[in-house]
Design a protein around this motif. Structure first.
Motif, PDB file in Angstrom:
ATOM      1  N   ILE A   1     -10.787 -13.099  20.713  1.00  0.00           N
ATOM      2  CA  ILE A   1     -10.842 -14.526  20.395  1.00  0.00           C
ATOM      3  C   ILE A   1     -11.838 -15.233  21.308  1.00  0.00           C
ATOM      4  CG2 ILE A   1      -9.534 -16.672  20.227  1.00  0.00           C
ATOM      5  CD1 ILE A   1      -7.055 -15.010  19.620  1.00  0.00           C
ATOM      6  N   GLU A   2     -11.887 -14.822  22.563  1.00  0.00           N
ATOM      7  CA  GLU A   2     -12.849 -15.408  23.484  1.00  0.00           C
ATOM      8  C   GLU A   2     -14.276 -15.058  23.071  1.00  0.00           C
ATOM      9  OE1 GLU A   2     -11.660 -14.024  27.319  1.00  0.00           O
ATOM     10  OE2 GLU A   2      -9.862 -15.289  27.390  1.00  0.00           O
ATOM     11  N   ALA A   3     -14.470 -13.832  22.588  1.00  0.00           N
ATOM     12  CA  ALA A   3     -15.791 -13.444  22.082  1.00  0.00           C
ATOM     13  C   ALA A   3     -16.155 -14.281  20.859  1.00  0.00           C
ATOM     14  CB  ALA A   3     -15.817 -11.956  21.748  1.00  0.00           C
ATOM     15  N   ALA A   4     -15.156 -14.517  20.002  1.00  0.00           N
ATOM     16  CA  ALA A   4     -15.397 -15.334  18.808  1.00  0.00           C
ATOM     17  C   ALA A   4     -15.778 -16.757  19.183  1.00  0.00           C
ATOM     18  CB  ALA A   4     -14.173 -15.334  17.915  1.00  0.00           C
ATOM     19  N   SER A   5     -15.137 -17.289  20.239  1.00  0.00           N
ATOM     20  CA  SER A   5     -15.460 -18.655  20.653  1.00  0.00           C
ATOM     21  C   SER A   5     -16.893 -18.747  21.167  1.00  0.00           C
ATOM     22  CB  SER A   5     -14.480 -19.128  21.731  1.00  0.00           C
ATOM     23  OG  SER A   5     -14.677 -18.432  22.949  1.00  0.00           O
ATOM     24  N   LEU A   6     -17.337 -17.713  21.864  1.00  0.00           N
ATOM     25  CA  LEU A   6     -18.725 -17.685  22.326  1.00  0.00           C
ATOM     26  C   LEU A   6     -19.684 -17.560  21.142  1.00  0.00           C
ATOM     27  CD1 LEU A   6     -18.462 -15.405  25.488  1.00  0.00           C
ATOM     28  CD2 LEU A   6     -18.807 -17.884  25.423  1.00  0.00           C
ATOM     29  N   LEU A   7     -19.265 -16.800  20.125  1.00  0.00           N
ATOM     30  CA  LEU A   7     -20.106 -16.652  18.925  1.00  0.00           C
ATOM     31  C   LEU A   7     -20.243 -17.993  18.204  1.00  0.00           C
ATOM     32  CD1 LEU A   7     -21.707 -14.835  17.011  1.00  0.00           C
ATOM     33  CD2 LEU A   7     -19.542 -14.265  15.861  1.00  0.00           C
ATOM     34  N   ILE A   8     -19.149 -18.740  18.114  1.00  0.00           N
ATOM     35  CA  ILE A   8     -19.201 -20.065  17.487  1.00  0.00           C
ATOM     36  C   ILE A   8     -20.214 -20.950  18.199  1.00  0.00           C
ATOM     37  CG2 ILE A   8     -17.913 -22.195  17.062  1.00  0.00           C
ATOM     38  CD1 ILE A   8     -15.400 -20.433  16.706  1.00  0.00           C
ATOM     39  N   GLN A   9     -20.140 -20.972  19.520  1.00  0.00           N
ATOM     40  CA  GLN A   9     -21.061 -21.800  20.288  1.00  0.00           C
ATOM     41  C   GLN A   9     -22.511 -21.325  20.128  1.00  0.00           C
ATOM     42  OE1 GLN A   9     -19.665 -22.634  24.400  1.00  0.00           O
ATOM     43  NE2 GLN A   9     -17.760 -21.649  23.775  1.00  0.00           N
ATOM     44  N   ALA A  10     -22.687 -20.005  20.115  1.00  0.00           N
ATOM     45  CA  ALA A  10     -24.044 -19.461  20.038  1.00  0.00           C
ATOM     46  C   ALA A  10     -24.707 -19.772  18.697  1.00  0.00           C
ATOM     47  CB  ALA A  10     -24.027 -17.949  20.280  1.00  0.00           C
ATOM     48  N   VAL A  11     -23.966 -19.612  17.587  1.00  0.00           N
ATOM     49  CA  VAL A  11     -24.582 -19.865  16.285  1.00  0.00           C
ATOM     50  C   VAL A  11     -24.851 -21.355  16.094  1.00  0.00           C
ATOM     51  CG1 VAL A  11     -23.594 -17.810  15.208  1.00  0.00           C
ATOM     52  CG2 VAL A  11     -22.372 -19.987  15.030  1.00  0.00           C
ATOM     53  N   SER A  12     -24.051 -22.202  16.755  1.00  0.00           N
ATOM     54  CA  SER A  12     -24.291 -23.646  16.634  1.00  0.00           C
ATOM     55  C   SER A  12     -25.588 -24.067  17.316  1.00  0.00           C
ATOM     56  CB  SER A  12     -23.111 -24.431  17.217  1.00  0.00           C
ATOM     57  OG  SER A  12     -23.066 -24.328  18.631  1.00  0.00           O
ATOM     58  N   GLN A  13     -26.118 -23.201  18.172  1.00  0.00           N
ATOM     59  CA  GLN A  13     -27.356 -23.512  18.886  1.00  0.00           C
ATOM     60  C   GLN A  13     -28.593 -22.914  18.226  1.00  0.00           C
ATOM     61  OE1 GLN A  13     -27.367 -25.660  21.521  1.00  0.00           O
ATOM     62  NE2 GLN A  13     -25.194 -25.863  20.963  1.00  0.00           N
ATOM     63  N   ILE A  14     -28.415 -22.213  17.128  1.00  0.00           N
ATOM     64  CA  ILE A  14     -29.563 -21.607  16.445  1.00  0.00           C
ATOM     65  C   ILE A  14     -30.463 -22.699  15.874  1.00  0.00           C
ATOM     66  CG2 ILE A  14     -30.256 -20.257  14.417  1.00  0.00           C
ATOM     67  CD1 ILE A  14     -27.902 -18.409  14.952  1.00  0.00           C
ATOM     68  N   ARG A  15     -31.727 -22.629  16.170  1.00  0.00           N
ATOM     69  CA  ARG A  15     -32.707 -23.590  15.676  1.00  0.00           C
ATOM     70  C   ARG A  15     -33.923 -22.828  15.140  1.00  0.00           C
ATOM     71  NH1 ARG A  15     -28.795 -25.947  16.484  1.00  0.00           N
ATOM     72  NH2 ARG A  15     -28.432 -27.910  17.623  1.00  0.00           N
ATOM     73  N   LEU A  16     -34.410 -23.260  13.989  1.00  0.00           N
ATOM     74  CA  LEU A  16     -35.606 -22.674  13.395  1.00  0.00           C
ATOM     75  C   LEU A  16     -36.678 -23.746  13.250  1.00  0.00           C
ATOM     76  CD1 LEU A  16     -34.022 -20.569  10.493  1.00  0.00           C
ATOM     77  CD2 LEU A  16     -34.681 -19.767  12.767  1.00  0.00           C
ATOM     78  N   ARG A  17     -37.920 -23.342  13.333  1.00  0.00           N
ATOM     79  CA  ARG A  17     -39.029 -24.282  13.148  1.00  0.00           C
ATOM     80  C   ARG A  17     -39.371 -24.360  11.667  1.00  0.00           C
ATOM     81  NH1 ARG A  17     -43.105 -22.618  18.171  1.00  0.00           N
ATOM     82  NH2 ARG A  17     -41.668 -23.192  19.860  1.00  0.00           N
ATOM     83  N   GLU A  18     -38.446 -24.958  10.920  1.00  0.00           N
ATOM     84  CA  GLU A  18     -38.595 -25.050   9.464  1.00  0.00           C
ATOM     85  C   GLU A  18     -38.467 -26.513   9.041  1.00  0.00           C
ATOM     86  OE1 GLU A  18     -39.230 -22.275   7.642  1.00  0.00           O
ATOM     87  OE2 GLU A  18     -39.205 -21.153   9.524  1.00  0.00           O
ATOM     88  N   ASN A  19     -39.203 -26.873   7.986  1.00  0.00           N
ATOM     89  CA  ASN A  19     -39.131 -28.245   7.476  1.00  0.00           C
ATOM     90  C   ASN A  19     -37.896 -28.478   6.596  1.00  0.00           C
ATOM     91  OD1 ASN A  19     -41.553 -29.030   8.719  1.00  0.00           O
ATOM     92  ND2 ASN A  19     -42.771 -28.187   7.022  1.00  0.00           N
ATOM     93  N   GLY A  20     -37.496 -27.462   5.854  1.00  0.00           N
ATOM     94  CA  GLY A  20     -36.378 -27.618   4.935  1.00  0.00           C
ATOM     95  C   GLY A  20     -35.030 -27.576   5.642  1.00  0.00           C
ATOM     96  N   ARG A  21     -34.005 -27.966   4.906  1.00  0.00           N
ATOM     97  CA  ARG A  21     -32.655 -27.962   5.451  1.00  0.00           C
ATOM     98  C   ARG A  21     -32.089 -26.548   5.505  1.00  0.00           C
ATOM     99  NH1 ARG A  21     -29.415 -32.090   1.798  1.00  0.00           N
ATOM    100  NH2 ARG A  21     -30.531 -30.884   0.224  1.00  0.00           N
ATOM    101  N   TYR A  22     -31.286 -26.285   6.527  1.00  0.00           N
ATOM    102  CA  TYR A  22     -30.595 -25.016   6.645  1.00  0.00           C
ATOM    103  C   TYR A  22     -29.358 -25.227   7.505  1.00  0.00           C
ATOM    104  CZ  TYR A  22     -32.703 -24.796  11.298  1.00  0.00           C
ATOM    105  OH  TYR A  22     -33.075 -25.093  12.588  1.00  0.00           O
ATOM    106  N   SER A  23     -28.418 -24.290   7.437  1.00  0.00           N
ATOM    107  CA  SER A  23     -27.233 -24.371   8.289  1.00  0.00           C
ATOM    108  C   SER A  23     -26.654 -22.979   8.478  1.00  0.00           C
ATOM    109  CB  SER A  23     -26.174 -25.296   7.683  1.00  0.00           C
ATOM    110  OG  SER A  23     -25.610 -24.730   6.510  1.00  0.00           O
TER     111      SER A  23
END
Length: 378
Positions: free
Chosen positions: A199-221
């Motif tokens: 569960i602690e690993a999952a919580s770190l994964l949640i935080q990590a994916v929320s920080q993903i950023r791409l240099r793209e003009n279109g919308r993504y999530s």
């Protein structure tokens, strides 16, 4: 010579009855037996040739033309499985019964015309759209052989396309799910140092994916939409099961999102010393504009509903496996029409409803689309 558009106009009550009968036959993906049988019998009664397949309930109908080159339209047949008033059942809340009705009516209308067509006209009734698997299965079975033009249609919510209007293309985005299991080390909650909490690993994964950023003009999530772990309050569980939901406006961006998701999962697994096994599932590609196909759809809509009722391209946050046809066949001229029908409260809502008069002008638009396509060189 019987005019196919006039034929549809005269068949209004029969079209509404056809829809009501298909609506009652709601069947989940890969189990569309009654729906397929109903459609096949109607086509055979009208003298339209039908091909069925072993292993699934998809079918293809054809009206032979002077050329082997094919122009086609596609319908999906399956229903969603969802809870409706406390009961889990197959339910047509995405409009596939309406799509099958309109494509069936188009086939029956064009079968009335005595004048031969230049192209062979094909009607593709596919299973399992909700599983994002039906289009690929139909292609494996040869449904796109010799197809030069492919049209489709989808009911749209009233907030996207108003009643008695239609859009020449729906710009669906790409979607994918990353489904995985994090394996840690179980332990008593009083001795956490003896375990490795997933569960602690999952919580770190949640935080990590929320920080993903791409240099793209279109919308993504990208975000976690499922997390399940543990069965008791005093034990550290061995595993945690999760799902990441990925969405983007383009196929290129989706490829980058998947790469970033995989990299992030690997980083978290290494950091937490857990084992994370995962798979990419439920992938659907984004729509790709085809100007010539869109222009033809715009012409058909204007002929049936008048020019002022042609809407701008409909941008949808949802997904559609129709776009596998173009992903696998980049040279194919294809478009999916967005049909305004006063649909509320929304697609996939268990109580979805729409104005059934849209079935009449939707069928006319599809019929006009094929009549126009038959006059073109593809």
């Amino acid at each position: 010579m019987i005019d196919p558009i006039q034929f549809i106009h005269e068949q209004r009550q029969h079209i509404l009855q056809t829809y009501q009968e298909l609506h009652l036959l709601a069947e989940p993906s890969w189990k569309e037996e009654k729906t397929s049988t109903y459609i096949r019998e109607k086509l055979l009664q009208a003298g339209v040739s039908v091909q069925t397949y072993d292993g699934h309930f998809g079918l293809v109908a054809e009206i032979e033309g002077e050329k082997q080159d094919v122009i086609a339209i596609r319908a999906d047949m399956d229903a969603l499985v969802q809870e409706v008033d406390g009961v889990v059942k197959a339910n047509h809340s995405c409009g596939h019964d309406a799509h099958s009705t309109m494509v069936l009516v188009t086939a029956l209308a064009l079968a009335q015309r005595n004048q031969p067509f230049t192209h062979t006209i094909r009607f593709i009734f596919q299973p399992a759209e909700e599983k994002a698997a039906g289009a690929q299965q139909m292609m494996e079975d040869g449904a796109l052989t010799n197809v030069k033009f492919l049209g489709g249609i989808h009911l749209r919510p009233s907030i996207e396309v108003p009643f008695e209007k239609a859009a020449p293309v729906i710009l669906h985005g790409s979607t994918a799910s990353v489904k995985g299991v994090i394996k840690g080390i179980p332990a008593h909650a009083a001795r956490p140092e003896e375990g490795n909490n997933p569960i602690e690993a999952a919580s770190l994964l949640i935080q990590a994916v929320s920080q993903i950023r791409l240099r793209e003009n279109g919308r993504y999530s990208i975000k976690m939409t499922e997390l399940h772990s543990g069965e008791s309050s005093n034990s550290i569980p061995e595993t945690a099961r999760f799902t990441l939901d990925l969405r983007s406006e383009s196929n290129g961006t989706m490829e980058k999102l998947i790469d970033m998701a995989q990299h992030t999962i690997g980083t978290i697994a290494e950091l937490t010393e857990t084992e994370i096994k995962y798979s990419i599932e439920e992938y659907s590609p984004a729509a790709v504009k085809h100007p010539r196909a869109m222009g033809l759809a715009q012409h058909a809509i204007a002929d049936i509903l008048e020019e002022e009722n042609v809407e701008s391209p409909c941008v949808s946050p949802g997904a559609e496996d129709f776009h596998f046809y173009t992903l696998k066949n980049p040279d194919l001229a294809a478009t999916m029409i967005g049909l305004g029908c006063d649909l509320t409260p929304g697609l996939h809502h268990p109580n979805m409803q729409f104005n059934q008069e849209a079935l009449i002008y939707g069928s006319k638009i599809l019929t006009k689309l094929l009549l126009l396509a038959d006059t073109k060189q593809w």
